[in-house]
Design a protein around this motif. Structure first.
Motif, PDB file in Angstrom:
ATOM      1  N   LEU A 341       0.824  -1.212   0.000  1.00  0.00           N
ATOM      2  CA  LEU A 341       0.000   0.000   0.000  1.00  0.00           C
ATOM      3  C   LEU A 341       0.858   1.262   0.000  1.00  0.00           C
ATOM      4  O   LEU A 341       0.636   2.184  -0.802  1.00  0.00           O
ATOM      5  CB  LEU A 341      -0.918  -0.006   1.223  1.00  0.00           C
ATOM      6  CG  LEU A 341      -1.762   1.257   1.439  1.00  0.00           C
ATOM      7  CD1 LEU A 341      -2.726   1.462   0.282  1.00  0.00           C
ATOM      8  CD2 LEU A 341      -2.511   1.168   2.765  1.00  0.00           C
ATOM      9  N   TYR A 346      -1.760   0.641  -3.793  1.00  0.00           N
ATOM     10  CA  TYR A 346      -2.679  -0.472  -4.045  1.00  0.00           C
ATOM     11  C   TYR A 346      -2.481  -1.524  -2.972  1.00  0.00           C
ATOM     12  O   TYR A 346      -1.375  -1.718  -2.468  1.00  0.00           O
ATOM     13  CB  TYR A 346      -2.395  -1.084  -5.422  1.00  0.00           C
ATOM     14  CG  TYR A 346      -3.135  -2.382  -5.695  1.00  0.00           C
ATOM     15  CD1 TYR A 346      -4.473  -2.372  -6.075  1.00  0.00           C
ATOM     16  CD2 TYR A 346      -2.491  -3.614  -5.549  1.00  0.00           C
ATOM     17  CE1 TYR A 346      -5.155  -3.561  -6.316  1.00  0.00           C
ATOM     18  CE2 TYR A 346      -3.163  -4.800  -5.786  1.00  0.00           C
ATOM     19  CZ  TYR A 346      -4.494  -4.777  -6.167  1.00  0.00           C
ATOM     20  OH  TYR A 346      -5.161  -5.947  -6.389  1.00  0.00           O
ATOM     21  N   ASN A 349      -7.195  -7.220  -2.447  1.00  0.00           N
ATOM     22  CA  ASN A 349      -8.453  -7.197  -1.685  1.00  0.00           C
ATOM     23  C   ASN A 349      -8.449  -8.176  -0.517  1.00  0.00           C
ATOM     24  O   ASN A 349      -8.935  -7.848   0.572  1.00  0.00           O
ATOM     25  CB  ASN A 349      -9.638  -7.497  -2.604  1.00  0.00           C
ATOM     26  CG  ASN A 349     -10.965  -7.221  -1.912  1.00  0.00           C
ATOM     27  OD1 ASN A 349     -11.222  -6.110  -1.472  1.00  0.00           O
ATOM     28  ND2 ASN A 349     -11.789  -8.239  -1.785  1.00  0.00           N
ATOM     29  N   ARG A 352      -6.635  -6.550   2.241  1.00  0.00           N
ATOM     30  CA  ARG A 352      -7.376  -5.464   2.902  1.00  0.00           C
ATOM     31  C   ARG A 352      -8.186  -6.015   4.067  1.00  0.00           C
ATOM     32  O   ARG A 352      -8.264  -5.405   5.137  1.00  0.00           O
ATOM     33  CB  ARG A 352      -8.281  -4.748   1.893  1.00  0.00           C
ATOM     34  CG  ARG A 352      -7.527  -4.082   0.761  1.00  0.00           C
ATOM     35  CD  ARG A 352      -8.425  -3.255  -0.140  1.00  0.00           C
ATOM     36  NE  ARG A 352      -7.754  -2.960  -1.414  1.00  0.00           N
ATOM     37  CZ  ARG A 352      -8.068  -1.978  -2.233  1.00  0.00           C
ATOM     38  NH1 ARG A 352      -9.074  -1.171  -1.925  1.00  0.00           N
ATOM     39  NH2 ARG A 352      -7.405  -1.789  -3.354  1.00  0.00           N
ATOM     40  N   PHE A 374      -6.473   4.254   5.007  1.00  0.00           N
ATOM     41  CA  PHE A 374      -6.696   3.791   3.642  1.00  0.00           C
ATOM     42  C   PHE A 374      -7.145   4.934   2.742  1.00  0.00           C
ATOM     43  O   PHE A 374      -6.755   5.013   1.566  1.00  0.00           O
ATOM     44  CB  PHE A 374      -7.745   2.675   3.631  1.00  0.00           C
ATOM     45  CG  PHE A 374      -7.185   1.291   3.835  1.00  0.00           C
ATOM     46  CD1 PHE A 374      -5.990   1.080   4.504  1.00  0.00           C
ATOM     47  CD2 PHE A 374      -7.872   0.182   3.359  1.00  0.00           C
ATOM     48  CE1 PHE A 374      -5.486  -0.193   4.691  1.00  0.00           C
ATOM     49  CE2 PHE A 374      -7.381  -1.104   3.537  1.00  0.00           C
ATOM     50  CZ  PHE A 374      -6.182  -1.297   4.206  1.00  0.00           C
ATOM     51  N   HIS A 377      -4.203   6.744   1.366  1.00  0.00           N
ATOM     52  CA  HIS A 377      -3.191   6.034   0.593  1.00  0.00           C
ATOM     53  C   HIS A 377      -3.699   5.241  -0.607  1.00  0.00           C
ATOM     54  O   HIS A 377      -2.914   4.976  -1.519  1.00  0.00           O
ATOM     55  CB  HIS A 377      -2.404   5.097   1.516  1.00  0.00           C
ATOM     56  CG  HIS A 377      -1.567   5.814   2.530  1.00  0.00           C
ATOM     57  ND1 HIS A 377      -0.361   6.418   2.216  1.00  0.00           N
ATOM     58  CD2 HIS A 377      -1.766   6.058   3.854  1.00  0.00           C
ATOM     59  CE1 HIS A 377       0.154   6.976   3.305  1.00  0.00           C
ATOM     60  NE2 HIS A 377      -0.677   6.783   4.304  1.00  0.00           N
ATOM     61  N   LEU A 378      -4.950   4.832  -0.632  1.00  0.00           N
ATOM     62  CA  LEU A 378      -5.432   3.977  -1.710  1.00  0.00           C
ATOM     63  C   LEU A 378      -5.671   4.769  -2.988  1.00  0.00           C
ATOM     64  O   LEU A 378      -6.381   5.775  -2.988  1.00  0.00           O
ATOM     65  CB  LEU A 378      -6.738   3.284  -1.316  1.00  0.00           C
ATOM     66  CG  LEU A 378      -6.648   2.049  -0.429  1.00  0.00           C
ATOM     67  CD1 LEU A 378      -8.047   1.618  -0.006  1.00  0.00           C
ATOM     68  CD2 LEU A 378      -5.923   0.904  -1.134  1.00  0.00           C
ATOM     69  N   ASN A 379      -5.118   4.289  -4.090  1.00  0.00           N
ATOM     70  CA  ASN A 379      -5.417   4.903  -5.385  1.00  0.00           C
ATOM     71  C   ASN A 379      -6.904   4.821  -5.708  1.00  0.00           C
ATOM     72  O   ASN A 379      -7.476   5.731  -6.295  1.00  0.00           O
ATOM     73  CB  ASN A 379      -4.644   4.188  -6.508  1.00  0.00           C
ATOM     74  CG  ASN A 379      -3.145   4.297  -6.369  1.00  0.00           C
ATOM     75  OD1 ASN A 379      -2.632   5.292  -5.857  1.00  0.00           O
ATOM     76  ND2 ASN A 379      -2.433   3.282  -6.826  1.00  0.00           N
ATOM     77  N   ASP A 380      -7.511   3.700  -5.346  1.00  0.00           N
ATOM     78  CA  ASP A 380      -8.914   3.477  -5.698  1.00  0.00           C
ATOM     79  C   ASP A 380      -9.862   3.816  -4.553  1.00  0.00           C
ATOM     80  O   ASP A 380     -10.994   3.328  -4.519  1.00  0.00           O
ATOM     81  CB  ASP A 380      -9.123   2.021  -6.141  1.00  0.00           C
ATOM     82  CG  ASP A 380      -8.810   1.016  -5.025  1.00  0.00           C
ATOM     83  OD1 ASP A 380      -8.485   1.429  -3.889  1.00  0.00           O
ATOM     84  OD2 ASP A 380      -8.885  -0.199  -5.293  1.00  0.00           O
ATOM     85  N   TYR A 381      -9.402   4.650  -3.625  1.00  0.00           N
ATOM     86  CA  TYR A 381     -10.238   4.947  -2.453  1.00  0.00           C
ATOM     87  C   TYR A 381     -11.632   5.390  -2.859  1.00  0.00           C
ATOM     88  O   TYR A 381     -11.813   6.320  -3.647  1.00  0.00           O
ATOM     89  CB  TYR A 381      -9.598   6.039  -1.583  1.00  0.00           C
ATOM     90  CG  TYR A 381     -10.560   6.506  -0.506  1.00  0.00           C
ATOM     91  CD1 TYR A 381     -10.878   5.667   0.559  1.00  0.00           C
ATOM     92  CD2 TYR A 381     -11.186   7.750  -0.584  1.00  0.00           C
ATOM     93  CE1 TYR A 381     -11.783   6.069   1.529  1.00  0.00           C
ATOM     94  CE2 TYR A 381     -12.089   8.153   0.383  1.00  0.00           C
ATOM     95  CZ  TYR A 381     -12.379   7.305   1.436  1.00  0.00           C
ATOM     96  OH  TYR A 381     -13.291   7.697   2.394  1.00  0.00           O
ATOM     97  N   ASN A 386     -14.836   1.428   0.892  1.00  0.00           N
ATOM     98  CA  ASN A 386     -13.840   1.427   1.959  1.00  0.00           C
ATOM     99  C   ASN A 386     -14.515   1.350   3.324  1.00  0.00           C
ATOM    100  O   ASN A 386     -14.137   0.563   4.187  1.00  0.00           O
ATOM    101  CB  ASN A 386     -12.970   2.678   1.850  1.00  0.00           C
ATOM    102  CG  ASN A 386     -11.681   2.561   2.647  1.00  0.00           C
ATOM    103  OD1 ASN A 386     -10.932   1.606   2.514  1.00  0.00           O
ATOM    104  ND2 ASN A 386     -11.417   3.549   3.488  1.00  0.00           N
TER     105      ASN A 386
END
Length: 485
Positions: A341, A346, A349, A352, A374, A377-381, A386
């Motif tokens: 991460l 990334y 899953n 996570r 998260f 830091h998450l690109n796909d937040y 989440n």
């Protein structure tokens, strides 16, 4: 006088199969498209080096090119994207007024802050005689489209999924034929240009640390890579050391791919008996489920879905919290996941779920802290997914993991990274540890560790908690719920 409209693009950075763009082009003779780098959002980011901003910027540039190409192919005079940098409320209202449009159209957002913002924009536009319309685009079924027999939202996913699948017909999967009306794309005003990343106040990141192609072309590239692997998805998706998932989550987050197109592929393959496609379709249903939960129950942003779970007493352990954040827990799979991460933006899953369980059930730390970490830091937040995932792991959400079922970080590692390939990639200091010990090197003898070049407490940390004892503490922490049930 020819009618004019403005399409406000946000989480839908594509010029194909776009609901708001389609409706605008079909109803109006001159259609402008705009994107706002919203300072209300950007200024709240903790760093000027943010992979998501860089991904959005690259996708916006490609969207501008895509709109221009669409206009050329249809014989329209211009096309392109108007880009602004400022507060969205002010920028959209000013732009709509300057362009002389009769309507602003956009695709719907389900987050509480976005809903409040859109209401403000709609009110400001109505005050100057401009209408505002929003459309379903980032989900397949939204808001009140899937309700139980009592007319209430579902709280159990399996029941929701059955109803969701029953409603998922050909109409829901059909693409919006934007190209048919593309001749109505308007030429941009003079002097329009897209600001550079630096002009927005941001700098280049290590986005390339994870192969993450941006924009519509990037989404298409990843989709074409995944389609031949879909057959194996059901089994392969749980193993972080394998190329088992689609890697499309960030593209779904920013709308550079169409959810309808993805679901149509999954439905078609599932009908042919492909188990991987059936499982992937279930994941898309989970996504819609969490959007529905957020829309009906906005309190979940800061509170437990079930109010009685707000009585859980979480521990205040700054040292343990920092060790989790910095990948220094002494549990190799946890540390590898956290390093993935931190280095790439990334996280797989399966991991996570494991790291969220470790924070809440092994360390006893409030899920809200992990959810916010998260988010940074998450690109796909995505707030809906989440929040739903964290409340599932913490056992505070709807249809969540029961509070007495607790992931064992060692057995999870043994099961899903059996040869330690993923661990060795992100925790190279353990590279020489044999497979039988890679999941918990603290069980090795001193001479075995020395032979592998590992010094616990120096080159790699000692475990910060004992899982068996932590499990008992968690059962005590939640025991009052068992008494009530």
């Amino acid at each position: 006088m020819p009618s004019r409209a403005l399409v406000w693009m946000r989480r839908d950075l594509r010029c194909v199969d776009n609901a708001a763009l389609y409706h605008a082009l079909r109803r109006h003779e001159h259609v402008f498209c705009a994107f706002v780098f919203d300072t209300d959002i950007l200024d709240a980011l903790p760093s000027r080096s943010d992979r998501r901003v860089e991904f959005i910027h690259a996708s916006v540039r490609e969207l501008d090119e895509g709109l221009r190409a669409l206009a050329r192919h249809s014989g329209a005079p211009g096309g392109g994207l108007i880009v602004r940098h400022g507060a969205a409320l002010r920028c959209i209202v000013e732009l709509a007024s300057q362009l002389g449009v009769q309507e602003v159209l956009t695709n719907r957002d389900y987050e509480p802050d976005a809903i409040a913002r859109d209401e403000q924009v709609a009110n400001a536009l109505h005050a100057i005689g401009i209408s505002f319309s929003d459309y379903k685009d980032q989900v397949l079924l939204d808001r009140d489209e899937v309700l139980n027999q009592q007319g209430k939202p579902y709280s159990v996913f399996t029941r929701y999924k059955r109803a969701w699948l029953a409603k998922l017909d050909e109409f829901q999967l059909k693409a919006y034929p934007v190209e048919r009306y593309a001749r109505n794309l308007a030429a941009l005003p003079e002097g329009e240009s897209i600001p550079t990343l630096e002009q927005l106040g941001f700098e280049k990141t290590n986005l390339t640390a994870l192969p993450l192609p941006a924009g519509m072309q990037g989404g298409e590239q990843l989709l074409q890579d995944f389609l031949p692997r879909m057959e194996a998805y059901k089994e392969a998706r749980d193993f972080p050391g394998r190329k088992g998932v689609s890697y499309l989550s960030v593209h779904l987050r920013f709308g550079t791919v169409s959810i309808r197109r993805l679901a149509a592929y999954a439905v078609q393959r599932a009908a042919q008996g492909c188990e991987g496609a059936q499982t992937w379709l279930s994941e898309l249903a989970w996504r819609d489920f969490y959007f529905m939960i957020l829309w009906h129950h906005p309190h979940v942003v800061t509170q437990a879905y079930r109010p009685e779970y707000d009585r859980v007493s979480w521990d205040d352990e700054p040292t343990l919290w920092q060790a989790w954040c910095e990948a220094r827990t002494g549990y190799p799979l946890i540390d590898a996941a956290m390093r993935q991460l931190l280095q790439t933006g990334y996280m797989h899953n399966r991991l996570r779920m494991v790291v969220a369980s470790f924070l809440t059930k092994d360390l006893g730390i409030d899920w809200r802290l992990g959810e916010r970490f998260f988010a940074r830091h998450l690109n796909d937040y995505d707030l809906a997914a989440n929040n739903g995932g964290w409340q599932w792991a913490a056992s505070t959400g709807c249809d969540a993991q029961p509070w007495f079922r607790i992931f064992n970080p060692v057995t999870q590692s043994q099961r899903f990274d059996p040869d330690g390939a993923f661990i060795r990639r992100y925790v190279p200091e353990l590279a020489r540890v044999p497979d039988r010990h890679i999941h918990y090197p603290a069980a090795m003898k001193a001479r075995e560790l020395a032979a592998c070049g590992v010094r616990l407490g120096e080159t790699y940390p000692m475990p910060i908690v004992d899982h068996a004892r932590a499990r008992q503490r968690t059962l005590m922490r939640f025991s009052f719920l068992g008494e009530e049930e």
